[in-house]
Design an enzyme around this catalytic site. Structure first.
Site, PDB file in Angstrom:
ATOM      1  N   LYS A   1      11.293  -9.797  -2.722  1.00 49.76           N
ATOM      2  CA  LYS A   1      10.581  -9.217  -3.843  1.00 49.76           C
ATOM      3  C   LYS A   1      10.683  -7.690  -3.771  1.00 49.76           C
ATOM      4  O   LYS A   1      10.910  -7.194  -2.674  1.00 49.76           O
ATOM      5  CB  LYS A   1       9.129  -9.665  -3.856  1.00 49.76           C
ATOM      6  CG  LYS A   1       8.296  -9.139  -2.664  1.00 49.76           C
ATOM      7  CD  LYS A   1       6.868  -9.018  -3.013  1.00 49.76           C
ATOM      8  CE  LYS A   1       6.486  -7.628  -3.389  1.00 49.76           C
ATOM      9  NZ  LYS A   1       6.042  -6.762  -2.307  1.00 49.76           N
TER      10      LYS A   1
ATOM     11  N   HIS B   1       6.441 -14.077   0.537  1.00 51.90           N
ATOM     12  CA  HIS B   1       5.993 -14.491   1.880  1.00 51.90           C
ATOM     13  C   HIS B   1       4.573 -15.069   1.863  1.00 51.90           C
ATOM     14  O   HIS B   1       4.178 -15.752   2.788  1.00 51.90           O
ATOM     15  CB  HIS B   1       6.168 -13.368   2.905  1.00 51.90           C
ATOM     16  CG  HIS B   1       5.113 -12.307   2.867  1.00 51.90           C
ATOM     17  ND1 HIS B   1       5.136 -11.266   1.985  1.00 51.90           N
ATOM     18  CD2 HIS B   1       4.006 -12.135   3.608  1.00 51.90           C
ATOM     19  CE1 HIS B   1       4.090 -10.494   2.199  1.00 51.90           C
ATOM     20  NE2 HIS B   1       3.366 -11.000   3.179  1.00 51.90           N
TER      21      HIS B   1
ATOM     22  N   LYS C   1       2.652 -18.555   4.059  1.00 50.47           N
ATOM     23  CA  LYS C   1       1.471 -18.509   4.930  1.00 50.47           C
ATOM     24  C   LYS C   1       0.899 -19.913   5.044  1.00 50.47           C
ATOM     25  O   LYS C   1       0.655 -20.575   4.031  1.00 50.47           O
ATOM     26  CB  LYS C   1       0.418 -17.542   4.363  1.00 50.47           C
ATOM     27  CG  LYS C   1       0.843 -16.080   4.449  1.00 50.47           C
ATOM     28  CD  LYS C   1      -0.256 -15.167   3.968  1.00 50.47           C
ATOM     29  CE  LYS C   1       0.231 -13.740   3.805  1.00 50.47           C
ATOM     30  NZ  LYS C   1       0.358 -12.983   5.039  1.00 50.47           N
TER      31      LYS C   1
ATOM     32  N   GLU D   1      -6.552  -4.443   1.871  1.00 43.69           N
ATOM     33  CA  GLU D   1      -5.833  -3.902   3.026  1.00 43.69           C
ATOM     34  C   GLU D   1      -6.491  -2.601   3.455  1.00 43.69           C
ATOM     35  O   GLU D   1      -6.967  -1.845   2.598  1.00 43.69           O
ATOM     36  CB  GLU D   1      -4.377  -3.624   2.653  1.00 43.69           C
ATOM     37  CG  GLU D   1      -3.604  -4.868   2.288  1.00 43.69           C
ATOM     38  CD  GLU D   1      -2.154  -4.550   1.996  1.00 43.69           C
ATOM     39  OE1 GLU D   1      -1.358  -4.597   2.924  1.00 43.69           O
ATOM     40  OE2 GLU D   1      -1.842  -4.235   0.835  1.00 43.69           O
TER      41      GLU D   1
ATOM     42  N   HIS E   1       2.560 -12.158  -5.136  1.00 42.91           N
ATOM     43  CA  HIS E   1       1.697 -12.827  -4.158  1.00 42.91           C
ATOM     44  C   HIS E   1       0.435 -13.433  -4.782  1.00 42.91           C
ATOM     45  O   HIS E   1       0.142 -14.613  -4.596  1.00 42.91           O
ATOM     46  CB  HIS E   1       1.253 -11.852  -3.062  1.00 42.91           C
ATOM     47  CG  HIS E   1       2.385 -11.179  -2.347  1.00 42.91           C
ATOM     48  ND1 HIS E   1       3.590 -11.785  -2.135  1.00 42.91           N
ATOM     49  CD2 HIS E   1       2.486  -9.955  -1.773  1.00 42.91           C
ATOM     50  CE1 HIS E   1       4.389 -10.953  -1.457  1.00 42.91           C
ATOM     51  NE2 HIS E   1       3.736  -9.842  -1.243  1.00 42.91           N
TER      52      HIS E   1
ATOM     53  N   LYS F   1      -5.240  -0.839  -1.470  1.00 39.22           N
ATOM     54  CA  LYS F   1      -4.939  -0.194  -0.185  1.00 39.22           C
ATOM     55  C   LYS F   1      -6.131   0.689   0.179  1.00 39.22           C
ATOM     56  O   LYS F   1      -6.849   1.174  -0.694  1.00 39.22           O
ATOM     57  CB  LYS F   1      -3.697   0.701  -0.319  1.00 39.22           C
ATOM     58  CG  LYS F   1      -2.453  -0.038  -0.830  1.00 39.22           C
ATOM     59  CD  LYS F   1      -1.532  -0.434   0.283  1.00 39.22           C
ATOM     60  CE  LYS F   1      -0.269  -1.084  -0.215  1.00 39.22           C
ATOM     61  NZ  LYS F   1       0.214  -2.139   0.665  1.00 39.22           N
TER      62      LYS F   1
HETATM   63  C1  BG6 Z   1       4.093  -6.887   0.773  1.00 39.57           C
HETATM   64  C2  BG6 Z   1       3.743  -5.639   0.034  1.00 39.57           C
HETATM   65  O1  BG6 Z   1       4.850  -7.756  -0.026  1.00 39.57           O
HETATM   66  O2  BG6 Z   1       2.893  -7.543   1.170  1.00 39.57           O
HETATM   67  C3  BG6 Z   1       2.893  -4.712   0.895  1.00 39.57           C
HETATM   68  O3  BG6 Z   1       4.931  -4.973  -0.357  1.00 39.57           O
HETATM   69  C4  BG6 Z   1       1.683  -5.458   1.404  1.00 39.57           C
HETATM   70  O4  BG6 Z   1       2.506  -3.562   0.179  1.00 39.57           O
HETATM   71  C5  BG6 Z   1       2.082  -6.773   2.047  1.00 39.57           C
HETATM   72  O5  BG6 Z   1       1.050  -4.618   2.350  1.00 39.57           O
HETATM   73  C6  BG6 Z   1       0.868  -7.594   2.397  1.00 39.57           C
HETATM   74  O6  BG6 Z   1       1.288  -8.686   3.143  1.00 39.57           O
HETATM   75  P1  BG6 Z   1       0.346  -9.355   4.223  1.00 39.57           P
HETATM   76  O7  BG6 Z   1       1.107 -10.534   4.684  1.00 39.57           O
HETATM   77  O8  BG6 Z   1       0.130  -8.319   5.279  1.00 39.57           O
HETATM   78  O9  BG6 Z   1      -0.905  -9.681   3.500  1.00 39.57           O
END
Ligand code: BG6
Length: 513
Positions: free
Chosen positions: A165, A195, A199, A233, A257, A357
Site C-alpha cells: 500500500k 498488513h 494481524k 499511535e 487498514h 499520530k
Molecule cells: C502503516 C502506515 O501502513 O501502518 C503507518 O503507513 C502506520 O503510518 C502503520 O504507522 C501502523 O501499523 P501497525 O501495525 O503498527 O498498527
C-alpha cells in the site's frame, strides 16, 4: 485446538520457490520482510528449496548484503535465535543480492540471467514471488519491465506479485494502476497487501463472530447502538515525512487498514470459508458505505494536525517541522469520522473511526456499543446506567472483553459496570505470528484470502475520494491543530453530539499480565 485438523503448517503443501524483493535495502524490507522470512525459517515453514533475491540501486556485494541482513535481524527479529551465528549463517546462505535500477531496462535483462543461473544451479523451479517494496510511483515501471522480459510468464512455474500500500493515490489512479498491472498479470497473480488483515486478531474477529452462536444474534441494528474503531499511535511521522506529506492519515490508514477492519466487523457470514466467499462479503460492505455529501464533510469528518508540544519535559516537533514536510502543509495526521453502511443489517447504525499520530496511547480496538436494556428496572438506584459493550482489542495485548452491569453485593440493588476479559496470549505458549509472516506464507501457498481484491480497493477509494477532493477544493473545511499526547482535536467529540456521548478512551483493563 486438538480437534482442529487444519493448522497453518498443514494448510497446503508449499512448493519450492523464490522470493524477489524489489527495494530490499529499504525500511520495510529490513524491519519487517526479512525478519518475517527469518521467523518462517525458524518455524520450519519455508519450502525445502527456497531463496530470497534482494534487489536495490546500491552497489553492494552479496557478502556485504548478507552482513546487513544479519544486522537487520539483530535489530528487528523477535526470536532469540538471531544470536546463534551458525544458525543465522545457514539462513543467510539462502539470501542473494543483485544491483538493479528499477528504471533501467537492461538491469531487468541482467536480473533474468541472474535468476536463470541461480535457479539452474539450485534446481529450484521458477515459482517466483516479486515483492514490490518500492515507492508506489515505481509499481507500473517494474511491472512493465517484468512483462517485457517475460518474467511474468507461467509456463515454467507460477509468478505472483505482492504490491504494498498505498495502492494508488485516488480512485482514478488506483484503477489506472490496476489496469496496468492486469496487462501482464491475472487477478489471481496480484496480491495487494494490507498488513492489518494479516494481524491474528483481525482474523479472530471472524472467528469470534462466526464460530460462536451467541455474538451473531445481537450483531445488527436491532441490538447495536454504534461501533467505534480506533487506531491510535504514540509516535509522529518520524523520518517518513516525505511520503506521509503526500498521503495523510486518510490515505495512509483509513482507505486501507481501517476500512478493511470495518469490513470484517460488518460483513455477512460467508457460506464457506474460502478466499472468494470471504472477499465477496467484505467487498459488499465497502460498496454499501454511504457517500458523505460535500456539504456534510466538515460535520462528519474531523481532520487534525499535531503541533510542537512539550511532553514530560521533552519538546516533540510539530508536524510542519518534521523532515520532508512542507512548512505550510495542510496534511492531516488525525482523522475522526462518522459513517454509515446502507444495508439491512446496519441501516442507520453509526460507525465512528479515528486514527492519529502522537496520541497518548498506542492501541487499535473495535468497541461495539449495545443498546441499553429496553426497560430500565434499576433506573432510580443505578446512575449512570450500565453500558453493554463488546471490545475487540486488536493490539497491543490482544483480546476480547465484554462489559456489563452487575449487582454490587449487599443491601439494595446498586448496579456497577464490570467486565470479563480474555487475553489472546492465554491461548498459546508460543508467540503470536507477525502479520507479515502470515501474509508472506499465504502468498507462498497461493492463498489470497487476506489480501485486498481489486473491487474492494476500488470501493474504499471511491468512498474516501469524495472527502479528499472536498478537503482539497474547499479551504473552509477546518484543519484543527492538536497538541501531542492528546486525543486529537476536541472537535472530534462533536461527531457524537446527537448521542450525548464522546469517544471512549481505549479499554483500560487490557494490560499485559
Ligand atoms: C502503516 C502506515 O501502513 O501502518 C503507518 O503507513 C502506520 O503510518 C502503520 O504507522 C501502523 O501499523 P501497525 O501495525 O503498527 O498498527
Amino acid at each position: 485446538m486438538d480437534n482442529c485438523k487444519e493448522t497453518i503448517t498443514e494448510k497446503a503443501p508449499l512448493e519450492n520457490q523464490t522470493l524477489i524483493i524489489f527495494g530490499s535495502n529499504g525500511d520495510l524490507a529490513r524491519r519487517k520482510l526479512l525478519p518475517a522470512v527469518f521467523q518462517l525459517y525458524i518455524d520450519r515453514l519455508l519450502p525445502q528449496s527456497f531463496m530470497v533475491i534482494g534487489t536495490g540501486s546500491r552497489d553492494c556485494s552479496e557478502e556485504q548484503y548478507r552482513a546487513e541482513v544479519r544486522e537487520s535481524l539483530i535489530l528487528f527479529a523477535k526470536s532469540e535465535r538471531k544470536h546463534q551465528s551458525t544458525f543465522v549463517d545457514e539462513f543467510l546462505s539462502m539470501i542473494h543480492y543483485i544491483q538493479l535500477n528499477n528504471r533501467e531496462e537492461k538491469d531487468f535483462g541482467k536480473l533474468k540471467t541472474y535468476i536463470d543461473r541461480l535457479l539452474q544451479e539450485s534446481a529450484v523451479p521458477k515459482n517466483i514471488i516479486y515483492y514490490f517494496s518500492i515507492p508506489p510511483f515505481l509499481y507500473e515501471t517494474v511491472a512493465k519491465q517484468l512483462v517485457k522480459h517475460s518474467l511474468n510468464r507461467e509456463t515454467d512455474g507460477w509468478k505472483r506479485i505482492i504490491v504494498e500500500k498505498p495502492f494508488g493515490y485516488s480512485y482514478e489512479t488506483a484503477k489506472e494502476l490496476d489496469e496496468q498491472l492486469h496487462k501482464g498479470f491475472k487477478e489471481s497473480q496480484i496480491y495487494r497487501i494490507d498488513h492489518y488483515l494479516g494481524k491474528e486478531t483481525v482474523q479472530n474477529i471472524m472467528v469470534t463472530r462466526f464460530a460462536n452462536g451467541f455474538f451473531e444474534p445481537v450483531w445488527n441494528r436491532k441490538y447495536i447502538d454504534r461501533i467505534e474503531i480506533t487506531a491510535s499511535e504514540t509516535l509522529g511521522v518520524g523520518k517518513r515525512g516525505g511520503y506521509y506529506d503526500g498521503a495523510g492519515a486518510m490515505r495512509d490508514m483509513i482507505q486501507n487498514h481501517l476500512l478493511q477492519v470495518l469490513a470484517v466487523v460488518a460483513m455477512e457470514p460467508p457460506v464457506v470459508f474460502d478466499s472468494d466467499a470471504i472477499r465477496n462479503e467484505t467487498v459488499k460492505v465497502l460498496q454499501a458505505l454511504r457517500p458523505i455529501e460535500a456539504d456534510n464533510i466538515a460535520e462528519h469528518v474531523i481532520r487534525g494536525q499535531y503541533i510542537a508540544t512539550t511532553v514530560n519535559g521533552k519538546l516533540e516537533s510539530g508536524y510542519r517541522q518534521e523532515e520532508g514536510v512542507k512548512p505550510d502543509s495542510r496534511t492531516e495526521t488525525f482523522v475522526a469520522m462518522k459513517l454509515f453502511i446502507d444495508n439491512w443489517r446496519w441501516g442507520d447504525v453509526p460507525f465512528y473511526i479515528r486514527t492519529g499520530k502522537h496520541l497518548p496511547e498506542q492501541a487499535t480496538e473495535v468497541v461495539i456499543h449495545l443498546k441499553p436494556a429496553p426497560h430500565q428496572l434499576f433506573k432510580r438506584i443505578c446512575a449512570p446506567q450500565p453500558t453493554n459493550m463488546i471490545i475487540l482489542r486488536i493490539q497491543p495485548d490482544a483480546g476480547v472483553a465484554i462489559d456489563f452491569g452487575m449487582k454490587i453485593p449487599g443491601a439494595g440493588y446498586q448496579v456497577q459496570n464490570v467486565n470479563m476479559a480474555f487475553h489472546y496470549s492465554d491461548l498459546t505458549d508460543s508467540k503470536i505470528p507477525e502479520a507479515y509472516e502470515r501474509l508472506l506464507l499465504d502468498c507462498m501457498t497461493g492463498d489470497s484470502t487476506l489480501y485486498a481484491r481489486t473491487d474492494a480497493v476500488n470501493a474504499s477509494w471511491k468512498f474516501v475520494d469524495s472527502i479528499l477532493k472536498a478537503w482539497q477544493s474547499n479551504p473552509d473545511i477546518p484543519l484543527y491543530f492538536y497538541e501531542c499526547n492528546t486525543w486529537g482535536p476536541t472537535e472530534a467529540n462533536n461527531l457524537f453530539t446527537d448521542r450525548k456521548t464522546k469517544w471512549r478512551p481505549p479499554f483500560p483493563k487490557f494490560k499485559t499480565h
